[in-house]
Design a protein around this motif. Structure first.
Motif, mmCIF file in Angstrom:
data_model
loop_
_atom_site.group_PDB
_atom_site.id
_atom_site.type_symbol
_atom_site.label_atom_id
_atom_site.label_comp_id
_atom_site.label_asym_id
_atom_site.label_seq_id
_atom_site.Cartn_x
_atom_site.Cartn_y
_atom_site.Cartn_z
ATOM 1 N N ASP A 1 -19.947 82.096 33.326
ATOM 2 C CA ASP A 1 -20.088 81.718 31.922
ATOM 3 C C ASP A 1 -18.891 80.853 31.540
ATOM 4 N N LEU A 2 -19.157 79.631 31.072
ATOM 5 C CA LEU A 2 -18.077 78.717 30.690
ATOM 6 C C LEU A 2 -17.360 79.249 29.456
ATOM 7 N N ASP A 3 -16.041 79.085 29.428
ATOM 8 C CA ASP A 3 -15.233 79.681 28.351
ATOM 9 C C ASP A 3 -15.114 78.791 27.117
ATOM 10 N N LYS A 4 -14.900 77.498 27.310
ATOM 11 C CA LYS A 4 -14.592 76.632 26.167
ATOM 12 C C LYS A 4 -15.648 75.555 25.943
ATOM 13 N N GLU B 1 -24.373 78.857 31.074
ATOM 14 C CA GLU B 1 -24.336 79.904 32.092
ATOM 15 C C GLU B 1 -24.853 79.368 33.430
ATOM 16 N N PHE B 2 -24.119 79.712 34.476
ATOM 17 C CA PHE B 2 -24.494 79.346 35.835
ATOM 18 C C PHE B 2 -24.533 80.617 36.689
ATOM 19 N N ALA B 3 -25.098 80.500 37.868
ATOM 20 C CA ALA B 3 -25.119 81.622 38.809
ATOM 21 C C ALA B 3 -25.017 81.071 40.218
ATOM 22 N N ALA B 4 -24.432 81.860 41.106
ATOM 23 C CA ALA B 4 -24.258 81.432 42.494
ATOM 24 C C ALA B 4 -24.587 82.587 43.433
ATOM 25 N N LEU B 5 -25.039 82.241 44.628
ATOM 26 C CA LEU B 5 -25.308 83.210 45.686
ATOM 27 C C LEU B 5 -24.521 82.811 46.927
#
Length: 673
Positions: A288-291, A332-336
């Protein structure tokens, strides 16, 4: 036996074999084209039906013609051209009509197949009428009827099996029946013929010429068949490309070109199956990006999109074998990551951090976006997708809440914390009804005279089992659950009611949540509370943070103007900790600036802190806005503020928050005495 005898004894078997090749190839292509038509509608269906009819009719006609040339009539033979061409048109038109009826939803496909079988019979006997022999031709009508019946029944069954079929063998069954219907018609029909030649002295047709003609006809037939095959292949390729393009659109985020949530979920299920079969570990990383919100607020959504594109490119470029990164929505991003040991996973996390924390240049703005990462590992943190995603989210939220960490691994205690928050959210809904909420009041005084200027209203929650819960813990829960709307209204109404009992008409300052400002008509609610309690508007002050305004600037400023029109003053709280303070002050004429308490902690030792406070005080003076310093705890802090020209102060040095209204009244009475 007569049919077999006719085939073996009265035909050129090589030409019969050639006719069989043409029949099988043409029938195969025709039925494949018919199946393609079943998947289409409108003009496209008509086009495929036309191609199927041409392929079927021409193949059947060519089969018939070659087999006719293979027949040894032992007499001079000629062909009448008009009837010969009519037989071809009959075959194509009949097949077209039969195929169209077979695809007509209100009729069973066998009816269309029967029409196709009749057209084959009509074509055969029209062709026989064009077959002129110097001799007496006799017909056995039993064989004629049998040939027609065989054609209609077998080809009807072939078309029905092809269209109704659900298995891979359905087409082969249909093909076998279709070829069988054509062959049975022709050779049964030829068995019905007997020729007694005239003795005219005319030469019998040269077998070599007939063979050459047969090969030529076969060549034309195979060209027609090839055309159908080419059309089918071209359409299959285009369809495959279209399906691939549609799949890409469905599985890919259009902004970043990364896989989207759908693509991520599909890949996650695939990787979980692979990990289970291979006994490997799999890490799921929620990002999740903060800024990111700051970029949107400062530069607009176009700048935000450009930031997402840049981050997307970085994440796409860093991926290696066994690694997968997707954008699952918003920021929001996700990685595997498939990994064998912890070093592999740590190296991947490091690359992710480098990509996410590398500065972004948007127009003339350079900003480090940053991110919070939560990691859940298969199988110990979850064996299914839903569990793994939920645990990664819990870890990500822990990382977001912890200012000292950007990466957090899932721990079982996080589930307990999540359950605890849900329990508190449920308890908050009944806190007002059970009278668990309390109001405290912290005094605000003039720096020069020490005179009381007002009181800030502070909310406390005494849980029946856990005792007092800090506002920093229960206020975010109330905002997330929506309970803050009812709680905020209760605080304002109760504070107004209690303030009327004070001996002096001091002002009360009430904090307003961003949720209240965004989800209710706050001006109307305040007006109703003032009318209900009888509190004069000048005795009420609304405190609002910069972040509340920036969430929806246009709507926020409109609401604040309506509140101020009631006669209620508005103060900006926690000033100096935001990123657009000057722009906020320019946009709205606040009545008071509340300097954040964090500056008080360094005012005695830090020249920079004193310089910032001096600048804020000068800004307030130039804008004719009073400045109140929060968090004053020592006499030296108060003296510095006095020397710098601060208007008002608040903090434990001047008085701790009072628990009851009676305490406030007692303080007032002592001061008056």
């Amino acid at each position: 036996m007569r049919v077999l005898s006719c085939i073996v004894g009265q035909h050129n078997l090589w030409l019969v074999l050639l006719a069989a090749v043409v029949c099988v190839a043409g029938s195969w292509v025709a039925l494949r084209l018919l199946l393609r038509a079943t998947d289409r509608h409108g003009v496209q269906r008509s086009g495929w039906l036309f191609l199927a009819a041409v392929a079927a009719g021409s193949s059947v006609w060519c089969t018939h013609f070659i087999a006719m040339l293979a027949y040894d009539a032992t007499a001079p033979v000629t062909f009448e051209p008009i009837l010969t061409m009519q037989s071809l048109l009959i075959a194509i038109a009949g097949m077209g009509a039969g195929f169209w009826l077979a695809l007509y939803n209100r009729l069973p496909p066998e009816i269309g197949g029967a029409i196709a079988g009749l057209s084959v019979a009509a074509m055969h006997y029209t062709g026989m009428a064009a077959y002129h022999v110097d001799g007496v031709i006799a017909w056995n009508m039993n064989y004629v009827v049998a040939s027609v019946v065989l054609s209609v029944v077998i080809i009807s069954a072939a078309v029905g099996a092809t269209i109704r079929g659900t298995s891979r063998n359905s087409l082969l069954i249909g093909l076998g029946a279709f070829v069988g219907g054509i062959v049975s018609l022709h050779f049964t029909g030829m068995t019905a013929v007997s020729v007694t030649p005239f003795v005219t002295g005319a030469p019998i047709a040269d077998a070599t010429v007939f063979a050459t003609m047969a090969v030529a006809v076969a060549g034309v037939a195979l060209m027609v068949v090839g055309t159908g095959v080419a059309s089918h292949l071209i359409d299959s390729e285009v369809t495959h490309e279209n399906i691939a393009a549609l799949r890409h659109l469905a599985m890919t985020d259009s902004l970043t070109d990364l896989p989207n949530r759908t693509g991520f979920n599909e890949y996650l299920h695939f990787e979980l199956q692979r990990a289970e079969q291979g006994g490997r570990s799999l890490a799921l990383i929620g990002i999740d990006l903060d800024k990111f919100k700051e970029i949107n607020d400062l530069r607009g959504h176009e700048a935000g999109d450009e930031a997402l594109k840049t981050i997307g490119r970085r994440l796409l470029n860093l991926s290696r074998g066994g690694e997968f990164v997707a954008r699952i929505g918003g920021d929001e991003f996700a990685a595997l990551k498939r990994f064998r040991n912890d070093d592999d996973l740590r190296e991947f996390i490091q690359r992710l951090e480098e990509a996410l924390f590398k500065p972004l240049t948007i127009e003339d703005l350079e900003i480090t976006c940053g991110a919070s990462l939560g990691i859940a590992i298969y199988p110990q943190d979850g064996r299914d997708a839903e569990r793994l995603i939920g645990n990664a989210d819990l870890a990500m939220y822990r990382a977001k809440a912890d200012l000292t960490r950007t990466v957090c691994y899932y721990e079982p205690q996080m589930d307990e914390k999540s359950r605890e928050r849900r329990g508190l959210a449920m308890d908050l809904r009944s806190a007002i009804e059970h009278k668990e909420l309390e109001l405290k009041y912290q005094v605000q005084k003039s720096v020069e005279s020490g005179e009381v200027r007002g009181y800030e209203v502070l909310l406390r929650w005494k849980h029946p089992e856990r005792g007092y819960i800090p506002p920093s813990e229960f206020i975010p829960i109330a905002e997330e659950s929506g309970s803050i709307l009812a709680i905020g209204e209760w605080v304002m109404r109760e504070a107004a009611r209690e303030a009327l009992a004070w001996p002096l008409p001091h002002k009360i300052a009430v904090n307003v949540s961003p949720v209240q400002l965004m989800h209710v008509d706050l001006a109307r609610s305040i007006h109703e509370i003032l009318l209900e309690t009888g509190l004069p508007p000048r005795r009420l002050e609304i405190e609002i943070t910069e972040s509340t305004i920036i969430a929806d600037k246009v709507r926020s400023l409109d609401a604040l103007r309506r509140i101020r029109a009631l006669g209620v003053t508005v103060a900006i709280d926690d000033f100096g900790t935001g990123y657009s303070s000057l722009d906020t002050l320019r946009s709205f004429p606040f009545d008071k600036i509340k300097l954040d308490s964090s500056f008080m902690k360094e005012i005695e030792t830090s020249q920079q802190a004193r310089a910032i406070i001096r600048a804020v005080l000068a800004l307030g003076k130039s804008l004719d806005i009073k400045v109140l310093a929060e968090g004053v705890e020592t006499g030296m802090q108060l003296e510095i503020l006095r020397s710098e020209g601060c208007h008002e102060v608040q903090g434990f040095l001047l008085g701790a928050p009072e628990t009851f209204v009676a305490d406030v009244v007692a303080v007032e009475e002592r001061r008056i005495a």
